[in-house]
Design a protein around this motif. Structure first.
Motif, PDB file in Angstrom:
ATOM      1  N   LEU A  65       0.842  -1.195   0.000  1.00 48.57           N
ATOM      2  CA  LEU A  65       0.000   0.000   0.000  1.00 48.57           C
ATOM      3  C   LEU A  65       0.883   1.253   0.000  1.00 48.57           C
ATOM      4  CD1 LEU A  65      -2.788   1.381   0.334  1.00 48.57           C
ATOM      5  CD2 LEU A  65      -2.578   1.045   2.775  1.00 48.57           C
ATOM      6  N   LEU A  66       2.004   1.192   0.725  1.00 53.16           N
ATOM      7  CA  LEU A  66       2.915   2.345   0.795  1.00 53.16           C
ATOM      8  C   LEU A  66       3.831   2.438  -0.417  1.00 53.16           C
ATOM      9  CD1 LEU A  66       4.211   2.685   4.441  1.00 53.16           C
ATOM     10  CD2 LEU A  66       2.718   4.211   3.184  1.00 53.16           C
ATOM     11  N   ILE A  67       4.558   1.357  -0.706  1.00 49.42           N
ATOM     12  CA  ILE A  67       5.544   1.440  -1.787  1.00 49.42           C
ATOM     13  C   ILE A  67       4.868   1.482  -3.137  1.00 49.42           C
ATOM     14  CG2 ILE A  67       5.892  -1.087  -1.768  1.00 49.42           C
ATOM     15  CD1 ILE A  67       8.632   1.329  -2.677  1.00 49.42           C
ATOM     16  N   GLY A  68       3.791   0.709  -3.305  1.00 47.82           N
ATOM     17  CA  GLY A  68       3.190   0.583  -4.619  1.00 47.82           C
ATOM     18  C   GLY A  68       2.287   1.746  -4.980  1.00 47.82           C
ATOM     19  N   TYR A  69       1.625   2.343  -4.002  1.00 51.13           N
ATOM     20  CA  TYR A  69       0.611   3.338  -4.332  1.00 51.13           C
ATOM     21  C   TYR A  69       0.961   4.740  -3.857  1.00 51.13           C
ATOM     22  CZ  TYR A  69      -1.810  -0.749  -5.790  1.00 51.13           C
ATOM     23  OH  TYR A  69      -2.110  -1.907  -6.446  1.00 51.13           O
ATOM     24  N   VAL A  70       1.898   4.867  -2.909  1.00 47.72           N
ATOM     25  CA  VAL A  70       2.328   6.210  -2.505  1.00 47.72           C
ATOM     26  C   VAL A  70       3.787   6.425  -2.871  1.00 47.72           C
ATOM     27  CG1 VAL A  70       2.004   7.918  -0.690  1.00 47.72           C
ATOM     28  CG2 VAL A  70       0.924   5.695  -0.466  1.00 47.72           C
ATOM     29  N   GLY A  71       4.493   5.347  -3.195  1.00 51.15           N
ATOM     30  CA  GLY A  71       5.893   5.475  -3.546  1.00 51.15           C
ATOM     31  C   GLY A  71       6.811   5.678  -2.349  1.00 51.15           C
ATOM     32  N   LEU A  72       6.340   5.265  -1.155  1.00 54.60           N
ATOM     33  CA  LEU A  72       7.177   5.395   0.049  1.00 54.60           C
ATOM     34  C   LEU A  72       7.774   4.033   0.394  1.00 54.60           C
ATOM     35  CD1 LEU A  72       4.821   7.519   2.333  1.00 54.60           C
ATOM     36  CD2 LEU A  72       6.864   8.310   1.145  1.00 54.60           C
ATOM     37  N   LEU A  73       9.116   3.955   0.416  1.00 55.42           N
ATOM     38  CA  LEU A  73       9.755   2.701   0.801  1.00 55.42           C
ATOM     39  C   LEU A  73      10.026   2.721   2.302  1.00 55.42           C
ATOM     40  CD1 LEU A  73      11.133   0.005   0.372  1.00 55.42           C
ATOM     41  CD2 LEU A  73      13.187   1.191  -0.283  1.00 55.42           C
ATOM     42  N   ALA A 182     -10.469 -15.419   6.587  1.00 50.78           N
ATOM     43  CA  ALA A 182     -11.446 -14.326   6.558  1.00 50.78           C
ATOM     44  C   ALA A 182     -10.760 -12.989   6.801  1.00 50.78           C
ATOM     45  CB  ALA A 182     -12.523 -14.573   7.605  1.00 50.78           C
ATOM     46  N   ILE A 183      -9.837 -12.951   7.779  1.00 49.50           N
ATOM     47  CA  ILE A 183      -9.127 -11.704   8.062  1.00 49.50           C
ATOM     48  C   ILE A 183      -8.284 -11.287   6.871  1.00 49.50           C
ATOM     49  CG2 ILE A 183      -7.248 -10.716   9.426  1.00 49.50           C
ATOM     50  CD1 ILE A 183      -8.362 -12.033  11.831  1.00 49.50           C
ATOM     51  N   LEU A 189      -9.314  -6.959   0.556  1.00 51.34           N
ATOM     52  CA  LEU A 189     -10.363  -6.165  -0.091  1.00 51.34           C
ATOM     53  C   LEU A 189     -10.360  -4.733   0.420  1.00 51.34           C
ATOM     54  CD1 LEU A 189     -13.201  -8.829  -0.218  1.00 51.34           C
ATOM     55  CD2 LEU A 189     -11.807  -7.966  -2.103  1.00 51.34           C
ATOM     56  N   MET A 190     -10.024  -4.572   1.704  1.00 49.71           N
ATOM     57  CA  MET A 190      -9.976  -3.225   2.264  1.00 49.71           C
ATOM     58  C   MET A 190      -8.907  -2.390   1.555  1.00 49.71           C
ATOM     59  SD  MET A 190      -9.249  -2.226   6.207  1.00 49.71           S
ATOM     60  CE  MET A 190      -8.577  -0.628   6.609  1.00 49.71           C
ATOM     61  N   ILE A 191      -7.717  -2.986   1.362  1.00 48.50           N
ATOM     62  CA  ILE A 191      -6.648  -2.265   0.653  1.00 48.50           C
ATOM     63  C   ILE A 191      -7.103  -1.930  -0.764  1.00 48.50           C
ATOM     64  CG2 ILE A 191      -4.325  -2.501  -0.309  1.00 48.50           C
ATOM     65  CD1 ILE A 191      -3.644  -4.153   2.187  1.00 48.50           C
ATOM     66  N   HIS A 192      -7.750  -2.907  -1.395  1.00 46.68           N
ATOM     67  CA  HIS A 192      -8.255  -2.673  -2.756  1.00 46.68           C
ATOM     68  C   HIS A 192      -9.241  -1.500  -2.769  1.00 46.68           C
ATOM     69  CE1 HIS A 192      -9.375  -3.657  -6.836  1.00 46.68           C
ATOM     70  NE2 HIS A 192     -10.628  -3.454  -6.471  1.00 46.68           N
ATOM     71  N   ARG A 193     -10.122  -1.493  -1.772  1.00 43.32           N
ATOM     72  CA  ARG A 193     -11.113  -0.417  -1.673  1.00 43.32           C
ATOM     73  C   ARG A 193     -10.422   0.943  -1.474  1.00 43.32           C
ATOM     74  NH1 ARG A 193     -13.800   2.348  -2.980  1.00 43.32           N
ATOM     75  NH2 ARG A 193     -15.829   3.178  -2.427  1.00 43.32           N
ATOM     76  N   LEU A 230      -2.561   3.475   8.018  1.00 44.50           N
ATOM     77  CA  LEU A 230      -3.328   2.332   7.538  1.00 44.50           C
ATOM     78  C   LEU A 230      -2.417   1.128   7.308  1.00 44.50           C
ATOM     79  CD1 LEU A 230      -5.681   4.106   4.980  1.00 44.50           C
ATOM     80  CD2 LEU A 230      -6.389   2.907   7.060  1.00 44.50           C
ATOM     81  N   SER A 231      -1.278   1.395   6.662  1.00 43.54           N
ATOM     82  CA  SER A 231      -0.341   0.312   6.370  1.00 43.54           C
ATOM     83  C   SER A 231       0.190  -0.319   7.657  1.00 43.54           C
ATOM     84  CB  SER A 231       0.806   0.854   5.523  1.00 43.54           C
ATOM     85  OG  SER A 231       1.767  -0.133   5.314  1.00 43.54           O
ATOM     86  N   ALA A 232       0.556   0.529   8.624  1.00 46.76           N
ATOM     87  CA  ALA A 232       1.084   0.017   9.895  1.00 46.76           C
ATOM     88  C   ALA A 232       0.016  -0.787  10.633  1.00 46.76           C
ATOM     89  CB  ALA A 232       1.574   1.177  10.758  1.00 46.76           C
ATOM     90  N   THR A 233      -1.232  -0.304  10.597  1.00 46.19           N
ATOM     91  CA  THR A 233      -2.305  -1.004  11.295  1.00 46.19           C
ATOM     92  C   THR A 233      -2.512  -2.394  10.711  1.00 46.19           C
ATOM     93  OG1 THR A 233      -3.367   1.145  11.568  1.00 46.19           O
ATOM     94  CG2 THR A 233      -4.687  -0.793  12.076  1.00 46.19           C
ATOM     95  N   LEU A 234      -2.560  -2.466   9.371  1.00 45.43           N
ATOM     96  CA  LEU A 234      -2.769  -3.764   8.734  1.00 45.43           C
ATOM     97  C   LEU A 234      -1.577  -4.696   8.969  1.00 45.43           C
ATOM     98  CD1 LEU A 234      -4.547  -2.625   5.506  1.00 45.43           C
ATOM     99  CD2 LEU A 234      -5.454  -4.172   7.233  1.00 45.43           C
TER     100      LEU A 234
END
Lengths: 329, 298
Positions: A65-73, A182-183, A189-193, A230-234
């Protein structure tokens, strides 16, 4: 400035025509395969192995979610994964929290930690960001070595899996598997959303050209910070579930090598692809499983994979397949 | 004088000065390693994650020269940096040079992978427990300074590291070569247009940065035991040092390196539990107050 972001590192944003719930037809087919695999796999593969795989897959998706969509490594994601594991394990063992509550508390603490660290780290960009997240994660490692609740070198052992909502016992591997699956699916799906929401579009705009996003009036730091939380929480959810599955939370999960592993999984699968982190996690976890008795050679092989992927196929497995089929995966 | 210190702080003077000395030594390694990182970053624009592994290789090459070749410490001080620097040149030519046109994060990932490979190979070959490396005969023993015993080797490390840092500074700031280097850092295309072979300069700069790490490794061999993990944990602290100092100035990284080593040493005296984390906490505070680092340019 452009050189400090990952602009151009990842395939550009495709237009979202002909999509159902944000999934293109190719992605929908891949999702169908994934769900079918989740539903049938425990009947022909060892459930504990599958659960481990799913925990790492969720961890890698959170990292992506971070590296791929915000570009933060972020080079310190083990801090959130490991802390989620410690907190979930401790609350389940010491206070008798039910598994879903323990995982939630673990995730909340990991998310809070992500808030603080993200707030500090987003002041710098590019490689500095990577170095800062790595250093902050190393600090958490040293805290975990000394803090009384983590059990130091021994870790927290004999963590009870407990009963889901106080009624469904998770001591059977199959029950536990469905809980984990399930988790994982919910997180996936949440990340996708998230990445297909208007908020996600702004994240991608920041990845492509941060100064431009700023000039359009977006407070980019706030967007980045929320993505980091969000990334840290997941990642904390993934760590919490893992400690319940194995009944143990140790220093391994907060060590920098774990941060490196999640980078490797995402890189092998394909940065910025939806299914890449899942495939990458499957490849790396399977490899570790089969090569476990080879000791330090596993490190050498992991290093060699890093080098090969960076030099020869930067799109990763899923990225290369998507490129061959000319679809978005 | 000493009584006053002891009474005021409630801490025995030998303990205080002993930890100060240890802090200075750690600071010497921080300074040398962050200097190498800064030199490489200046021209290549990548953070060399292999740096820790190359520090470790320096120590191991010194050990091998002694155990297999019978060449002692003084030879190692000369030969080990050359050998490890040569491996750096090979790595730069074969791999890193392919990535200059890409995002810098790929350089980071590549060097991280190379570091993992090197560390893994050494762990297979030599195991995880350390190998001993004796202090050379000329530098054994200790001086009695009146208030503490000063092991000669440790004094030597601090002085030698300072000399190395100053020499690097002189080369970069005061020589023709250094002028080319600084110019190429600012605008490589322009310098190339003047007829300077910039790709070769980049290769040699990487080799020199790596050699500096290996030199630090040789210095460290008699103090810490020679083991495959000796570089990794150190390099993460050095990353924090680099973030604190900023990579803009060479003298800045030297001052930050020594300063943080001393602060870490003092923390060991007054609050031992915090000594492992103090540098990271300082990093966080500096980032909040001055995001570009103490000596960095925004």
């Amino acid at each position: 400035m452009a050189s400090e972001t990952t602009a151009g590192a990842i395939a550009p944003v495709a237009n979202d025509q002909g999509v159902i719930w944000g999934f293109s037809s190719a992605q929908l087919a891949a999702l169908g395969v994934l769900v079918a695999f989740l539903a049938t796999a425990p009947f022909f593969l060892y459930p504990v192995f599958l659960m481990k795989l799913l925990c790492f897959a969720l961890f890698a998706c959170a990292f992506n979610l971070l590296i791929g969509y915000v570009g933060l490594l972020s080079f310190g994601h083990a801090a959130y994964f490991g802390m989620g594991g410690y907190i979930a394990g401790y609350t389940a063992k010491a206070y008798g929290f039910t598994p879903e509550l323990a995982v939630l508390v673990g995730a909340a603490v990991a998310g809070f930690q992500g808030w603080i660290f993200g707030w500090i780290a987003i002041r710098r960009q590019g490689i500095y960001f990577a170095m800062i997240t790595l250093a902050l994660a190393q600090m958490i490692y040293f805290v975990c070595v000394q803090a009384p609740f983590t059990g130091g070198e021994d870790g927290i052992q004999a963590i009870p899996r407990g009963a889901l909502f106080g009624s469904i016992s998770l001591y059977s591997d199959m029950n536990m598997y469905w809980f984990v699956a399930a988790i994982f699916l919910a997180g996936f799906l949440m990340i996708h959303r998230i990445i297909h929401s208007p908020y996600g579009q702004v994240l991608k705009a920041i990845r492509e050209n941060e100064p431009r996003a700023t000039s359009l009036g977006y407070r980019t730091d706030d967007y980045k910070l929320v993505a980091f939380i969000l990334s840290a929480t997941l990642a904390g959810v993934a760590g919490g579930v893992k400690s319940l599955v194995f009944g143990i939370a140790t220093l391994t999960d907060v060590h920098w090598s774990m941060s490196g592993e999640v980078v490797l999984m995402t890189l092998v699968g394909g940065l910025g692809t939806v299914f890449g982190p899942v495939v990458g996690a499957a490849v790396i976890v399977t490899m570790q499983n089969y090569l476990a008795e080879m000791g330090a050679w596993v490190t050498v092989i992991q290093g060699a994979i890093f080098v090969t992927v960076v030099l020869a196929f930067r799109r990763g497995i899923v990225g290369e397949i998507a490129n061959l089929l000319r679809v978005k995966l | 004088m000493l009584d006053i210190i002891e009474n005021a702080l409630g801490i025995p003077a030998p303990l205080l000065f002993g930890q100060l000395l240890l802090g200075l030594i750690n600071g010497a390694f921080y300074a040398m390693l962050s200097l190498g990182l800064a030199v490489i970053f200046g021209l290549l624009n990548i953070i060399n994650f292999t740096h820790g592994a190359q520090f470790m290789m320096g120590a191991f090459v010194a050990w091998m020269l002694l155990a297999w070749g019978g060449l002692g410490y003084w030879w190692a001080l000369l030969i080990a940096p050359l050998i490890v620097g040569a491996t750096g040149v090979v790595i730069e030519r074969l791999m890193i040079s392919r990535l200059y046109k890409l995002d810098h994060l790929y350089g980071l990932l590549l060097t991280f992978g190379i570091g993992l490979m090197i560390e893994g190979v050494f762990r297979n070959e030599f195991g995880s427990s350390g190998l001993p490396y004796r202090i050379p005969a000329e530098l054994q023993g200790a001086w009695d300074l009146g208030f503490m015993f000063m092991p000669i080797y440790r004094g030597w490390v601090v002085v030698f590291a300072l000399v190395c840092c100053l020499a690097t500074w002189l080369v970069i700031e005061k020589t023709r070569l250094g002028a080319y280097l600084r110019a190429a850092t600012e605008n490589a295309a322009l310098v190339q247009a003047f007829g300077v072979n910039v790709p070769r300069m980049i290769t040699l700069t990487y080799g020199a940065g790596v050699a500096l790490a290996a030199l630090a490794g040789v210095l460290a061999a008699p103090i810490y035991s020679v083991n495959p993990q000796m570089g990794t944990n150190l390099i993460i602290v050095v990353f924090a040092v680099v973030v604190i100092g900023g990579m803009g100035s060479i003298l800045g990284s030297v001052i930050t390196g020594f300063g943080l080593g001393i602060i870490e040493g003092l923390t060991k005296v007054f609050w031992p539990e915090a000594s492992a984390t103090v540098i990271f906490v300082i990093m966080a505070i500096v980032l909040l107050a001055r995001p570009a680092g103490l000596f960095g340019r925004a």
